[in-house]
Design an enzyme around this catalytic site. Sequence first.
Site, PDB file in Angstrom:
ATOM      1  N   ASP A   7      21.268 -19.031  24.738  1.00 45.87           N
ATOM      2  CA  ASP A   7      20.335 -20.065  25.181  1.00 45.87           C
ATOM      3  C   ASP A   7      20.826 -21.402  24.644  1.00 45.87           C
ATOM      4  O   ASP A   7      21.479 -21.461  23.591  1.00 45.87           O
ATOM      5  CB  ASP A   7      18.923 -19.769  24.668  1.00 45.87           C
ATOM      6  CG  ASP A   7      17.919 -20.811  25.124  1.00 45.87           C
ATOM      7  OD1 ASP A   7      17.759 -20.995  26.342  1.00 45.87           O
ATOM      8  OD2 ASP A   7      17.304 -21.466  24.255  1.00 45.87           O
ATOM      9  N   GLU A   9      19.602 -25.702  24.117  1.00 39.24           N
ATOM     10  CA  GLU A   9      18.566 -26.736  24.167  1.00 39.24           C
ATOM     11  C   GLU A   9      19.281 -28.054  24.446  1.00 39.24           C
ATOM     12  O   GLU A   9      20.402 -28.278  23.956  1.00 39.24           O
ATOM     13  CB  GLU A   9      17.788 -26.812  22.853  1.00 39.24           C
ATOM     14  CG  GLU A   9      17.096 -25.530  22.439  1.00 39.24           C
ATOM     15  CD  GLU A   9      16.020 -25.046  23.405  1.00 39.24           C
ATOM     16  OE1 GLU A   9      15.611 -25.843  24.288  1.00 39.24           O
ATOM     17  OE2 GLU A   9      15.586 -23.896  23.282  1.00 39.24           O
ATOM     18  N   GLU A  52       9.099 -36.502  23.827  1.00 43.93           N
ATOM     19  CA  GLU A  52       8.500 -35.180  23.997  1.00 43.93           C
ATOM     20  C   GLU A  52       9.440 -34.058  23.572  1.00 43.93           C
ATOM     21  O   GLU A  52       9.004 -32.950  23.255  1.00 43.93           O
ATOM     22  CB  GLU A  52       8.063 -34.965  25.452  1.00 43.93           C
ATOM     23  CG  GLU A  52       9.187 -35.056  26.477  1.00 43.93           C
ATOM     24  CD  GLU A  52       9.358 -36.463  27.026  1.00 43.93           C
ATOM     25  OE1 GLU A  52       9.953 -36.608  28.097  1.00 43.93           O
ATOM     26  OE2 GLU A  52       8.878 -37.419  26.369  1.00 43.93           O
ATOM     27  N   HIS A 163      10.842 -24.334  20.779  1.00 46.83           N
ATOM     28  CA  HIS A 163      11.945 -23.772  21.551  1.00 46.83           C
ATOM     29  C   HIS A 163      13.233 -23.872  20.737  1.00 46.83           C
ATOM     30  O   HIS A 163      13.953 -24.866  20.798  1.00 46.83           O
ATOM     31  CB  HIS A 163      12.105 -24.518  22.885  1.00 46.83           C
ATOM     32  CG  HIS A 163      10.990 -24.259  23.833  1.00 46.83           C
ATOM     33  ND1 HIS A 163      10.987 -23.199  24.713  1.00 46.83           N
ATOM     34  CD2 HIS A 163       9.825 -24.901  24.029  1.00 46.83           C
ATOM     35  CE1 HIS A 163       9.872 -23.217  25.422  1.00 46.83           C
ATOM     36  NE2 HIS A 163       9.147 -24.245  25.023  1.00 46.83           N
ATOM     37  N   ASP A 168      15.138 -17.988  20.850  1.00 45.32           N
ATOM     38  CA  ASP A 168      14.981 -17.668  22.266  1.00 45.32           C
ATOM     39  C   ASP A 168      16.008 -16.649  22.736  1.00 45.32           C
ATOM     40  O   ASP A 168      15.711 -15.791  23.570  1.00 45.32           O
ATOM     41  CB  ASP A 168      15.086 -18.945  23.110  1.00 45.32           C
ATOM     42  CG  ASP A 168      13.788 -19.747  23.098  1.00 45.32           C
ATOM     43  OD1 ASP A 168      12.840 -19.321  22.415  1.00 45.32           O
ATOM     44  OD2 ASP A 168      13.723 -20.793  23.760  1.00 45.32           O
TER      45      ASP A 168
END
Length: 242
Positions: A7, A9, A52, A163, A168
């Site tokens: 995964d 980000e 955010e 996250h 993840d």
Amino acid sequence: MREIVLDTETTGFDPFSGDRIVEIGAVELFNHMPTGKTFHVYINPQRSMPAEAFSVHGIGPDLLEPPQPLQPGQVNLKDKPLFAEVGQKFLDFVQDSRMVIHNASFDMKFLNAELDKLGLPKLPMEQALDTLAIARKRFPGSPATLDALCRRFGIDNSNRTLHGALLDSEILAEVYLELIGGRQPDFGLSTNSGSQQGTVADDWRPIARTIPLPTRLTEQERTAHQEFVAKMGEDALWKTYS
């Protein structure tokens, strides 16, 4: 068979508009079982991030803003390595193994954009297995997010308040094994003798016993068997191979 569940980000949604990878997490599976080997790195994206993203990813204050105190659990990316420093290490970890990714096109787009900037070999799309596509095929019309699949399979993701790429990928590994039929779909009986990543289980072969097991036949059973074979005539297979 070696697989890498991974995964990423990112700072946004489009690497061709300047968004960058800020974290990579990956776990190794061998014959659908976790080996304990992982790859995890935070990366300095050399650019600002939307506000955010901080609350979602657990990232510290904007790289281009004046320094601010880190909140508990936040990571400061400013002192992390650039992708140029970890790109080859990532390729060395993945090798030519199949990559298991949720929404593979997104992560592959970012990974290959970063690799291309460095002149490193890009990862072929056919090397990736998309668990999002598998989930949508198995459960048409149902939510197929990672959280939704955790609820469906009863996988504990209570720690997923943020996250994180490594967390993840670990959760995705559990989801993937459920999607393909359970945690041990082949009961560990598959072999891959040509793999350089082989384990002791792959090389196992039966060997002759040094001391034969004692017979369990009683004399009464042996006599009954001999009498039965005698009735078959001289051409009986039992007599030919006895």
